[in-house]
Enzyme design. Structure first.
Site, PDB file in Angstrom:
ATOM      1  N   HIS A   1     -33.661  12.700  -9.828  1.00 40.14           N
ATOM      2  CA  HIS A   1     -32.232  12.902  -9.547  1.00 40.14           C
ATOM      3  C   HIS A   1     -31.422  12.538 -10.800  1.00 40.14           C
ATOM      4  O   HIS A   1     -31.782  11.593 -11.522  1.00 40.14           O
ATOM      5  CB  HIS A   1     -31.806  12.036  -8.360  1.00 40.14           C
ATOM      6  CG  HIS A   1     -30.446  12.398  -7.857  1.00 40.14           C
ATOM      7  ND1 HIS A   1     -29.302  11.993  -8.495  1.00 40.14           N
ATOM      8  CD2 HIS A   1     -30.054  13.157  -6.802  1.00 40.14           C
ATOM      9  CE1 HIS A   1     -28.256  12.485  -7.843  1.00 40.14           C
ATOM     10  NE2 HIS A   1     -28.678  13.201  -6.816  1.00 40.14           N
TER      11      HIS A   1
ATOM     12  N   GLU B   1     -29.144  20.857  -9.360  1.00 39.45           N
ATOM     13  CA  GLU B   1     -27.931  20.082  -9.129  1.00 39.45           C
ATOM     14  C   GLU B   1     -27.163  19.899 -10.437  1.00 39.45           C
ATOM     15  O   GLU B   1     -27.482  18.988 -11.210  1.00 39.45           O
ATOM     16  CB  GLU B   1     -28.275  18.700  -8.565  1.00 39.45           C
ATOM     17  CG  GLU B   1     -28.974  18.722  -7.231  1.00 39.45           C
ATOM     18  CD  GLU B   1     -28.805  17.407  -6.476  1.00 39.45           C
ATOM     19  OE1 GLU B   1     -28.480  17.463  -5.291  1.00 39.45           O
ATOM     20  OE2 GLU B   1     -28.979  16.338  -7.077  1.00 39.45           O
TER      21      GLU B   1
ATOM     22  N   GLY C   1     -20.845  14.945  -6.148  1.00 40.76           N
ATOM     23  CA  GLY C   1     -19.852  13.983  -5.680  1.00 40.76           C
ATOM     24  C   GLY C   1     -18.434  14.268  -6.153  1.00 40.76           C
ATOM     25  O   GLY C   1     -17.560  13.406  -6.077  1.00 40.76           O
TER      26      GLY C   1
ATOM     27  N   GLY D   1     -22.836  13.185  -0.094  1.00 40.54           N
ATOM     28  CA  GLY D   1     -21.673  12.730   0.678  1.00 40.54           C
ATOM     29  C   GLY D   1     -21.594  13.263   2.108  1.00 40.54           C
ATOM     30  O   GLY D   1     -21.344  12.492   3.045  1.00 40.54           O
TER      31      GLY D   1
HETATM   32  P1  PGA Z   1     -23.101  15.311  -3.197  1.00 39.00           P
HETATM   33  O1  PGA Z   1     -24.466  14.774  -3.850  1.00 39.00           O
HETATM   34  O2  PGA Z   1     -23.482  16.197  -2.037  1.00 39.00           O
HETATM   35  O3  PGA Z   1     -22.384  14.065  -2.747  1.00 39.00           O
HETATM   36  O4  PGA Z   1     -22.381  16.063  -4.249  1.00 39.00           O
HETATM   37  C1  PGA Z   1     -25.583  15.622  -3.971  1.00 39.00           C
HETATM   38  C2  PGA Z   1     -26.728  14.876  -4.625  1.00 39.00           C
HETATM   39  O5  PGA Z   1     -26.468  14.071  -5.539  1.00 39.00           O
HETATM   40  O6  PGA Z   1     -27.907  15.061  -4.260  1.00 39.00           O
END
Ligand code: PGA
Length: 224
Positions: free
Chosen positions: A101, A150, A156, A210
């Protein structure tokens, strides 16, 4: 493409009490909406290490269609590695693990070399891997079947990538790394936009931070 994968990443959130309340809330949603069959969907919750066992027990007790995952794994086997949780220990309570990640790369200095060791450890015990990349240039090791694309700018922030761009990155990843069978999209996925991503040809599901933290929002997202 196999089943649609909907994976929650709770990150460093949730106490034991909050986890229990989340699972009860999710079940309440299933009951009130009379939705118990998620058929072609694989629903995964990637929880902190401390919650893997109680989460697994709670889900089994209520017979919920949720699989358990961890968010990281030690690059080493068992032994003198203070603070680490190894793949065999995780495999007792979970069948998935997130590796690479961007928050691990950024805050914990994880390099492609360390991530290769983690992939190796996870594979040795048969943990299924969700391997995170930030674009199609990030290397993906052989043996990894599920990748999560991602872009850090989307995590986020409430500013997701466009479904069309995510789809072309997913296609590029599939072409470049033929052993990858599924590409998920992650970054500001919400109940309102999940459909636009999973309906793309090369996107097999989503990884969600989130919007997975309340059972109501997660239920909405997995049933959207
Ligand atoms: P998010 O995070 O949905 O809060 O943007 C996704 C992630 O970091 O896997």
């Amino acid at each position: 493409m196999g089943k649609e994968v909907l994976a929650a990443n709770w990150k460093s959130n949730m106490t034991l009490r909050e986890m229990i309340s989340w699972v009860n809330g999710f079940r309440r949603q299933m009951e009130t909406q009379s939705q118990t069959d998620f058929g072609e969907k694989t629903i995964i919750v990637c929880a902190p290490f401390t919650l893997l066992l109680p989460l697994q027990e709670k889900i089994a007790g209520l017979v919920l269609p949720i699989e358990v995952g961890a968010q990281d794994v030690s690059p080493f086997d068992s032994g003198a590695y203070t603070g680490e949780v190894n793949a065999a220990q995780i495999k007792e309570f979970a069948n998935w693990v997130i590796i690479g990640h961007s928050e691990r790369r950024k805050h914990f200095g994880e390099t492609d070399e360390v991530l290769a060791q983690k992939v190796n450890q996870a594979r040795l015990v048969g943990l299924k891997i969700i391997y995170c990349v930030q674009d199609e240039a990030t290397p993906v090791l052989e043996g990894v079947e599920v990748v999560a694309y991602e872009p850090p700018s989307a995590i986020g922030t409430g500013k997701p990538d466009t479904p069309e761009n995510a789809n072309s990155v997913a296609q590029a990843i599939r072409q470049k790394f033929p052993y990858v069978t599924s590409v998920l999209y992650g970054g500001s996925v919400k109940p309102e936009n999940v459909g636009a991503f999973v309906s793309q040809k090369f996107i097999s599901g989503v990884l969600v931070g989130g919007a997975s933290l309340t059972p109501d929002s997660w239920f909405k997202l997995v049933t959207a």
